[in-house]
Write a protein that holds these residues in place. Structure first.
Motif, short mmCIF file in Angstrom:
data_model
loop_
_atom_site.label_atom_id
_atom_site.label_comp_id
_atom_site.label_asym_id
_atom_site.label_seq_id
_atom_site.Cartn_x
_atom_site.Cartn_y
_atom_site.Cartn_z
N GLY A 298 0.80 -1.22 0.00
CA GLY A 298 0.00 0.00 0.00
C GLY A 298 0.82 1.27 0.00
O GLY A 298 0.31 2.35 0.32
N ALA A 299 2.11 1.17 -0.36
CA ALA A 299 2.98 2.34 -0.35
C ALA A 299 2.83 3.19 -1.60
O ALA A 299 3.12 4.39 -1.58
N HIS A 300 2.40 2.57 -2.71
CA HIS A 300 2.29 3.28 -3.99
C HIS A 300 1.12 2.74 -4.80
O HIS A 300 0.69 1.59 -4.63
N TYR A 301 0.63 3.58 -5.70
CA TYR A 301 -0.32 3.13 -6.71
C TYR A 301 0.45 2.42 -7.82
O TYR A 301 1.64 2.69 -8.04
N PRO A 302 -0.19 1.50 -8.53
CA PRO A 302 0.49 0.83 -9.64
C PRO A 302 1.07 1.79 -10.68
O PRO A 302 2.14 1.54 -11.23
N THR A 303 0.36 2.87 -10.96
CA THR A 303 0.90 3.83 -11.94
C THR A 303 2.12 4.58 -11.40
O THR A 303 2.95 5.04 -12.18
N ASP A 304 2.23 4.69 -10.08
CA ASP A 304 3.46 5.25 -9.49
C ASP A 304 4.64 4.33 -9.79
O ASP A 304 5.74 4.79 -10.10
N VAL A 305 4.38 3.03 -9.69
CA VAL A 305 5.41 2.03 -9.96
C VAL A 305 5.86 2.11 -11.42
O VAL A 305 7.06 2.08 -11.72
N LEU A 306 4.89 2.22 -12.31
CA LEU A 306 5.22 2.33 -13.74
C LEU A 306 6.05 3.58 -13.99
O LEU A 306 7.02 3.56 -14.76
N GLY A 307 5.70 4.67 -13.35
CA GLY A 307 6.47 5.91 -13.50
C GLY A 307 7.88 5.77 -12.99
O GLY A 307 8.83 6.28 -13.60
N GLY A 308 8.06 5.09 -11.86
CA GLY A 308 9.40 4.88 -11.33
C GLY A 308 10.24 3.99 -12.23
O GLY A 308 11.43 4.25 -12.44
N TRP A 309 9.62 2.96 -12.76
CA TRP A 309 10.31 2.05 -13.68
C TRP A 309 10.79 2.79 -14.92
O TRP A 309 11.93 2.66 -15.34
N CYS A 310 9.90 3.58 -15.49
CA CYS A 310 10.25 4.35 -16.69
C CYS A 310 11.31 5.41 -16.40
O CYS A 310 12.15 5.71 -17.26
N THR A 311 11.28 5.97 -15.20
CA THR A 311 12.29 6.97 -14.83
C THR A 311 13.69 6.37 -14.90
O THR A 311 14.63 6.99 -15.43
N ALA A 312 13.84 5.15 -14.39
CA ALA A 312 15.14 4.48 -14.45
C ALA A 312 15.53 4.18 -15.89
O ALA A 312 16.71 4.31 -16.27
N LEU A 313 14.57 3.80 -16.73
CA LEU A 313 14.86 3.51 -18.13
C LEU A 313 15.32 4.75 -18.89
O LEU A 313 16.04 4.65 -19.88
N VAL A 314 14.92 5.90 -18.42
CA VAL A 314 15.36 7.16 -19.04
C VAL A 314 16.75 7.56 -18.54
O VAL A 314 17.64 7.89 -19.32
N VAL A 315 16.94 7.52 -17.24
CA VAL A 315 18.13 8.09 -16.63
C VAL A 315 19.38 7.23 -16.83
O VAL A 315 20.45 7.76 -17.17
N ILE A 316 19.27 5.93 -16.64
CA ILE A 316 20.47 5.08 -16.67
C ILE A 316 21.16 5.07 -18.03
O ILE A 316 22.39 5.26 -18.10
N PRO A 317 20.46 4.85 -19.15
CA PRO A 317 21.18 4.91 -20.44
C PRO A 317 21.83 6.27 -20.69
O PRO A 317 22.95 6.34 -21.21
N ALA A 318 21.13 7.35 -20.33
CA ALA A 318 21.69 8.68 -20.54
C ALA A 318 22.93 8.90 -19.67
O ALA A 318 23.94 9.45 -20.12
N THR A 319 22.86 8.44 -18.42
CA THR A 319 24.02 8.60 -17.53
C THR A 319 25.18 7.73 -17.99
O THR A 319 26.35 8.14 -17.92
N ALA A 320 24.89 6.52 -18.46
CA ALA A 320 25.94 5.63 -18.96
C ALA A 320 26.65 6.26 -20.16
O ALA A 320 27.89 6.21 -20.25
N TRP A 321 25.88 6.85 -21.05
CA TRP A 321 26.48 7.54 -22.21
C TRP A 321 27.37 8.69 -21.75
O TRP A 321 28.47 8.88 -22.26
N LEU A 322 26.90 9.44 -20.76
CA LEU A 322 27.66 10.58 -20.24
C LEU A 322 28.95 10.11 -19.56
O LEU A 322 30.00 10.74 -19.72
N VAL A 323 28.87 9.01 -18.80
CA VAL A 323 30.07 8.47 -18.15
C VAL A 323 31.10 8.06 -19.18
O VAL A 323 32.30 8.37 -19.06
#
Length: 235
Positions: free
Chosen positions: A182-207
Motif C-alpha cells: 500500500g505504499a504506492h499506486y500501480p501507476t506510481d510504480v510504472l512511473g518509477g520504472w520508466c524513470t530508471a529507463l530514461v536516466v540510466i542509459p543517458a548517464t551511462a552515455w555521459l560516463v
C-alpha cells in the motif's frame, strides 16, 4: 604508457535501441505525471491492479517487506557498496561510477518529479509519483545488466533483451512489493520504472563520453611530455 581504454558501460551496439526505449519511457513518465498531477486517489487501472494484490499475507508479506527494505537507506546503501565493490574487483571503474552516479541521479529525478507532480497517497504529505523504490531497484538492475552485457560480449539483440528483461524483472518485483504494502499506486510504480529507463542509459552515455575525453587528454599530455623529452635525451 598507453594502457588499453576502459570498456564502455554503454556498449555501442545497444545505444540506438536503449535510446529508443528511453525516449518512449520519457513519454510515459510525462504523460502519467500530467494525468495524475495533484491527485490523491487511485485511477481506474490502479484500482483494478490493487484489488488483485490487496491483502497479501505471510509468507508473501515478509517477502514484500524484504523487498521494500532494499529500497530503504540501509538496504540500498548495502546494495550499492556491494555492487561497486564487485565492479572494482572486475576492473570496471566506469561501471562503479555509473552505479553511484546513475542511481543517485535516478533517485534524485524521482524525488524532483514527486514534488512537481504532487500526487499523494494516504494523506496530503505522502508524495507518491513516481515510486522512488522502484526507480532505485530498476536502476541497479540496469547497471548490472549493462556490466554483464559488456563482460559477455553480447550483441545488439541479446544485449538489449538482457538489459530490458533485467529491468522488467526488477521493476515488477519491487513494484509488486510497493503496491502490496500500500505504499504506492500501480501507476506510481510504472512511473518509477520508466524513470530508471530514461536516466540510466543517458548517464551511462555521459560516463563513457567523459571518461573518453579524460583519457584523450591524458594521452595527449603524455605524448607531449615524450616529445619534449626526446631532444633532451639526444643532447
Amino acid at each position: 604508457m598507453t594502457g588499453r581504454p576502459a570498456p564502455a558501460v554503454l556498449p555501442p551496439s545497444l545505444r540506438v535501441w536503449l535510446g529508443l526505449i528511453a525516449a518512449l519511457a520519457a513519454l510515459v513518465v510525462v504523460a502519467l505525471g500530467v494525468l495524475y498531477a495533484g491527485h490523491s486517489e487511485p485511477g481506474g487501472v490502479d484500482m483494478w491492479i490493487q484489488t488483485a494484490v490487496d491483502g497479501v499475507r505471510s509468507p508473501w508479506r515478509q517477502v514484500a517487506l524484504a523487498m521494500d527494505f532494499l529500497g530503504e537507506p540501509a538496504g540500498s546503501a548495502t546494495l550499492i557498496v556491494a555492487i561497486v565493490t564487485g565492479c572494482l574487483l572486475l576492473r570496471r571503474p566506469r561501471a562503479a561510477v555509473l552505479v553511484v552516479a546513475g542511481v543517485g541521479i535516478t533517485v534524485g529525478t524521482a524525488t524532483l518529479l514527486k514534488h512537481l507532480v504532487g500526487r499523494t497517497i494516504h494523506g496530503d504529505e505522502n508524495l507518491s509519483y513516481p515510486s522512488g523504490h522502484t526507480a532505485f531497484f530498476t536502476a541497479l538492475a540496469l547497471v548490472v545488466a549493462l556490466l554483464a552485457t559488456g563482460r559477455l560480449g553480447l550483441g545488439r539483440t541479446a544485449g538489449t533483451s538482457l538489459v530490458f528483461a533485467a529491468a522488467l524483472v526488477a521493476g515488477a518485483a519491487m513494484g509488486w512489493a510497493q503496491v502490496a504494502l500500500g505504499a504506492h499506486y500501480p501507476t506510481d510504480v510504472l512511473g518509477g520504472w520508466c524513470t530508471a529507463l530514461v536516466v540510466i542509459p543517458a548517464t551511462a552515455w555521459l560516463v563513457d563520453r567523459t571518461a573518453d575525453r579524460l583519457g584523450d587528454r591524458t594521452a595527449d599530455r603524455l605524448g607531449d611530455r615524450t616529445a619534449d623529452a626526446g631532444p633532451r635525451e639526444r643532447r
